[in-house]
Design a protein around this motif. Structure first.
Motif, PDB file in Angstrom:
ATOM      1  N   ALA A 198      -5.478   0.507  -4.580  1.00 37.54           N
ATOM      2  CA  ALA A 198      -5.258   0.128  -6.172  1.00 37.54           C
ATOM      3  C   ALA A 198      -6.320  -0.703  -6.713  1.00 37.54           C
ATOM      4  O   ALA A 198      -6.460  -2.010  -6.200  1.00 37.54           O
ATOM      5  CB  ALA A 198      -3.935  -0.113  -6.406  1.00 37.54           C
ATOM      6  N   ARG A 243       7.272 -11.723  -1.025  1.00 41.80           N
ATOM      7  CA  ARG A 243       6.937 -10.330  -1.176  1.00 41.80           C
ATOM      8  C   ARG A 243       6.929  -9.582   0.149  1.00 41.80           C
ATOM      9  O   ARG A 243       6.309  -9.946   1.029  1.00 41.80           O
ATOM     10  CB  ARG A 243       5.698 -10.019  -2.106  1.00 41.80           C
ATOM     11  N   ALA A 286      -4.338  -9.508  -6.665  1.00 40.44           N
ATOM     12  CA  ALA A 286      -3.732 -10.052  -7.479  1.00 40.44           C
ATOM     13  C   ALA A 286      -2.454  -9.245  -8.078  1.00 40.44           C
ATOM     14  O   ALA A 286      -2.554  -8.568  -8.964  1.00 40.44           O
ATOM     15  CB  ALA A 286      -4.462 -10.733  -8.560  1.00 40.44           C
ATOM     16  N   PRO A 287      -1.312  -9.685  -7.449  1.00 38.54           N
ATOM     17  CA  PRO A 287      -0.061  -9.018  -7.923  1.00 38.54           C
ATOM     18  C   PRO A 287       0.439  -9.985  -9.095  1.00 38.54           C
ATOM     19  O   PRO A 287      -0.268 -11.073  -9.254  1.00 38.54           O
ATOM     20  CB  PRO A 287       0.935  -8.987  -6.943  1.00 38.54           C
ATOM     21  N   ASP A 293       4.680  -3.891   0.603  1.00 40.16           N
ATOM     22  CA  ASP A 293       4.479  -3.615  -0.817  1.00 40.16           C
ATOM     23  C   ASP A 293       2.866  -4.043  -1.312  1.00 40.16           C
ATOM     24  O   ASP A 293       2.589  -5.257  -1.229  1.00 40.16           O
ATOM     25  CB  ASP A 293       5.461  -4.518  -1.807  1.00 40.16           C
ATOM     26  N   ARG A 326       3.139   4.463 -11.944  1.00 41.24           N
ATOM     27  CA  ARG A 326       3.787   3.436 -12.732  1.00 41.24           C
ATOM     28  C   ARG A 326       3.251   3.223 -14.364  1.00 41.24           C
ATOM     29  O   ARG A 326       2.127   3.004 -14.579  1.00 41.24           O
ATOM     30  CB  ARG A 326       3.588   1.835 -12.158  1.00 41.24           C
ATOM     31  N   PRO A 375       4.871   3.098  -1.790  1.00 42.54           N
ATOM     32  CA  PRO A 375       5.639   2.057  -1.490  1.00 42.54           C
ATOM     33  C   PRO A 375       5.566   0.922  -2.703  1.00 42.54           C
ATOM     34  O   PRO A 375       4.395   0.824  -3.264  1.00 42.54           O
ATOM     35  CB  PRO A 375       4.819   1.513  -0.171  1.00 42.54           C
ATOM     36  N   ILE A 410      -2.695  -4.896  -5.839  1.00 44.68           N
ATOM     37  CA  ILE A 410      -3.837  -4.575  -6.805  1.00 44.68           C
ATOM     38  C   ILE A 410      -4.825  -5.276  -6.472  1.00 44.68           C
ATOM     39  O   ILE A 410      -4.940  -6.440  -6.400  1.00 44.68           O
ATOM     40  CB  ILE A 410      -3.270  -4.312  -8.171  1.00 44.68           C
ATOM     41  N   GLU A 427       2.621  -4.798 -17.425  1.00 47.91           N
ATOM     42  CA  GLU A 427       1.574  -4.509 -16.276  1.00 47.91           C
ATOM     43  C   GLU A 427       0.807  -3.389 -16.462  1.00 47.91           C
ATOM     44  O   GLU A 427       1.133  -2.545 -17.492  1.00 47.91           O
ATOM     45  CB  GLU A 427       2.642  -4.248 -14.784  1.00 47.91           C
ATOM     46  N   ILE A 473      -0.482   2.491 -13.430  1.00 51.18           N
ATOM     47  CA  ILE A 473      -0.941   2.997 -12.200  1.00 51.18           C
ATOM     48  C   ILE A 473      -1.172   4.417 -12.163  1.00 51.18           C
ATOM     49  O   ILE A 473       0.044   5.162 -12.423  1.00 51.18           O
ATOM     50  CB  ILE A 473      -0.231   2.424 -11.028  1.00 51.18           C
TER      51      ILE A 473
HETATM   52  P1  AMP Z   1       1.923  -5.568  -8.915  1.00 53.56           P
HETATM   53  O1  AMP Z   1       0.578  -6.072  -8.586  1.00 53.56           O
HETATM   54  O2  AMP Z   1       2.951  -6.732  -8.526  1.00 53.56           O
HETATM   55  O3  AMP Z   1       2.353  -5.437 -10.330  1.00 53.56           O
HETATM   56  O4  AMP Z   1       2.458  -4.549  -7.996  1.00 53.56           O
HETATM   57  C1  AMP Z   1       1.402  -3.501  -7.438  1.00 53.56           C
HETATM   58  C2  AMP Z   1       1.936  -2.209  -7.283  1.00 53.56           C
HETATM   59  O5  AMP Z   1       1.079  -1.278  -7.359  1.00 53.56           O
HETATM   60  C3  AMP Z   1       2.833  -2.157  -5.903  1.00 53.56           C
HETATM   61  O6  AMP Z   1       4.061  -2.588  -6.193  1.00 53.56           O
HETATM   62  C4  AMP Z   1       2.743  -0.679  -5.840  1.00 53.56           C
HETATM   63  O7  AMP Z   1       3.446   0.187  -6.531  1.00 53.56           O
HETATM   64  C5  AMP Z   1       1.257  -0.299  -6.430  1.00 53.56           C
HETATM   65  N1  AMP Z   1       0.455   0.007  -5.412  1.00 53.56           N
HETATM   66  C6  AMP Z   1      -0.562  -0.884  -5.088  1.00 53.56           C
HETATM   67  N2  AMP Z   1      -1.356  -0.116  -4.292  1.00 53.56           N
HETATM   68  C7  AMP Z   1      -0.985   0.908  -3.732  1.00 53.56           C
HETATM   69  C8  AMP Z   1      -1.542   1.947  -3.035  1.00 53.56           C
HETATM   70  N3  AMP Z   1      -2.277   1.796  -2.127  1.00 53.56           N
HETATM   71  N4  AMP Z   1      -0.405   3.099  -3.171  1.00 53.56           N
HETATM   72  C9  AMP Z   1       0.440   3.188  -3.959  1.00 53.56           C
HETATM   73  N5  AMP Z   1       0.845   2.248  -4.854  1.00 53.56           N
HETATM   74  C10 AMP Z   1       0.091   1.133  -4.893  1.00 53.56           C
END
Ligand code: AMP
Ligand code: MG
Length: 356
Positions: free
Chosen positions: A124, A60, A146-147, A64, A214, A243, A67, A185, A188
């Motif tokens: 997040a 990754r 954890a993404p 990016d 999202r 982002p 969360i 997922e 957000i």
């Molecule tokens: P995932 O955990 O793989 O489902 O992806 C997490 C997603 O949360 C990221 O790709 C961003 O789109 C979004 N995200 C996480 N932190 C932030 C932040 N501080 N500001 C904006 N979007 C965020």
């Protein structure tokens, strides 16, 4: 690296899995864990080196952000700043939806490592409702970054087998908590306080704005009683200022196209096509378009959104493995969970990957 799978079929095996997971997290490893949405790849949010392993295993890009999952509601104060003007809406949403699949963007506390937030001044945060995840994070006692536990840009995993397929050999442990109960997922949201204070001149409470960045497991309909909901734009393009909302995402290895109108489809000679159908009903006009080599139906006959969501990534993965040359997806009604599935399909489609 050998990837160990820890099962949770009995109270005894769950205890062992939880203990092993906590040990590994304490040792600074990134491990696969079940959540109610999709499987996550978790590491100590305050250990930069451990978080670095998430990025490495997923492939990754560092821009990016991740969360952060909380062990308790009280832990929110360690991670994020809840300003006075946002206090009411944050309290309402966390009371209503936590633990659960709602992720809230808030100003971050200075101690949160840059690698977690991709250097943004927001973080997040969410709190999972999955019983095994909750046990692990409670025993660990600190927030976890954890993404989803897939290689970057690929289909999210909704079973331990799917995590093994994605990250086998790259991570030391996957805790098998069974199939994910929701399958999509988290939603957000970004919050904005009501303009000019929380109450009107007549003393009535004003509503905050809840902007969905999202679409996910919690729908716009679920949120609308608690504020003014702003739905995400339908485009598959990256959202400026958010982002990670990348255009190409959730993509199978096989070419995928969303067919908005059955009339848009002309099969090419000798090509094998797989259909991802919502209800699998002939009258929807997609089943009869061609001789499909494979047909996967999200919610056979009934078109139930909850059922479709649970099966969504699983069926997409199955079609991807079926050896067809192209996956054709029928549009899913753009309401409730359908909105989240359509968002995933548009991002997974080759047109989005080509930057259309
Ligand atoms: P995932 O955990 O793989 O489902 O992806 C997490 C997603 O949360 C990221 O790709 C961003 O789109 C979004 N995200 C996480 N932190 C932030 C932040 N501080 N500001 C904006 N979007 C965020
Ligand atoms: Mg993801």
């Amino acid at each position: 690296m050998n990837t160990e799978i820890a099962t949770t079929e009995s109270p005894e095996s769950t205890d062992i899995a939880v203990r092993t997971a906590v040990q590994m997290l304490n040792a600074g490893e990134a491990i696969g864990l079940p959540t109610e949405t999709v499987y996550g790849l978790a590491a100590d949010a305050f250990n930069e080196e451990a978080v670095g392993k998430i990025f490495e295993a997923k492939g990754r890009p560092k821009f990016d952000p991740l969360i952060v999952h909380l062990p308790s509601k009280a832990a929110l104060a360690d991670i994020a700043v809840v300003t006075e003007e946002l206090e009411t809406i944050v309290n309402v949403l966390t009371t209503q939806f936590w633990p659960g699949p709602l992720t809230i963007l808030l100003p971050r506390k200075p101690g949160v490592p840059d690698i977690v937030t991709a250097g943004l001044d927001t973080v997040a945060v969410r709190m999972s409702e999955h019983p095994v995840f909750r046990k692990i994070i409670k025993d660990f006692g600190r927030p976890l970054a954890a993404p989803s536990a897939n290689r970057f840009g690929r289909i999210s995993p909704t079973s331990a087998a799917a995590v093994l397929e994605e990250l086998g050999g790259l991570i030391p442990l996957i805790v098998d908590g069974g199939a994910c109960g929701r399958g999509l997922e988290s939603t957000i949201v970004r919050l904005e306080p009501p303009e000019d204070g929380n109450v009107t001149a007549r003393g009535k409470k004003k509503k905050a704005r809840i902007e969905i960045v999202r679409a996910g497991s919690i729908t716009a309909e679920d949120l609308k009683n608690f504020g003014i909901v702003i739905r995400p734009k339908r485009s598959a393009r990256a959202v400026p200022g958010a982002p990670g909302q990348l255009a190409s995402h959730y993509a199978p290895g096989t070419r995928l196209r969303v067919l908005d109108d059955p009339g848009d489809f002309t099969p090419e000679n000798g090509k094998r096509y797989g259909l991802l159908s919502f209800r699998g009903e002939a009258e929807d006009g997609y089943l009869s378009l061609t001789h499909w080599s494979e047909v996967a139906v999200l919610s056979p006959g009934s078109g139930k959104m909850v059922e479709a969501a649970i099966r969504f990534f699983f069926l997409l993965r199955q079609l991807d493995h079926s050896g067809v040359d192209e996956i054709i997806a029928e549009p899913i009604p753009d309401r409730g969970l359908g909105m989240a599935m359509m968002d995933r399909l548009r991002r997974a489609s080759t047109q989005a990957a080509d930057g259309e």
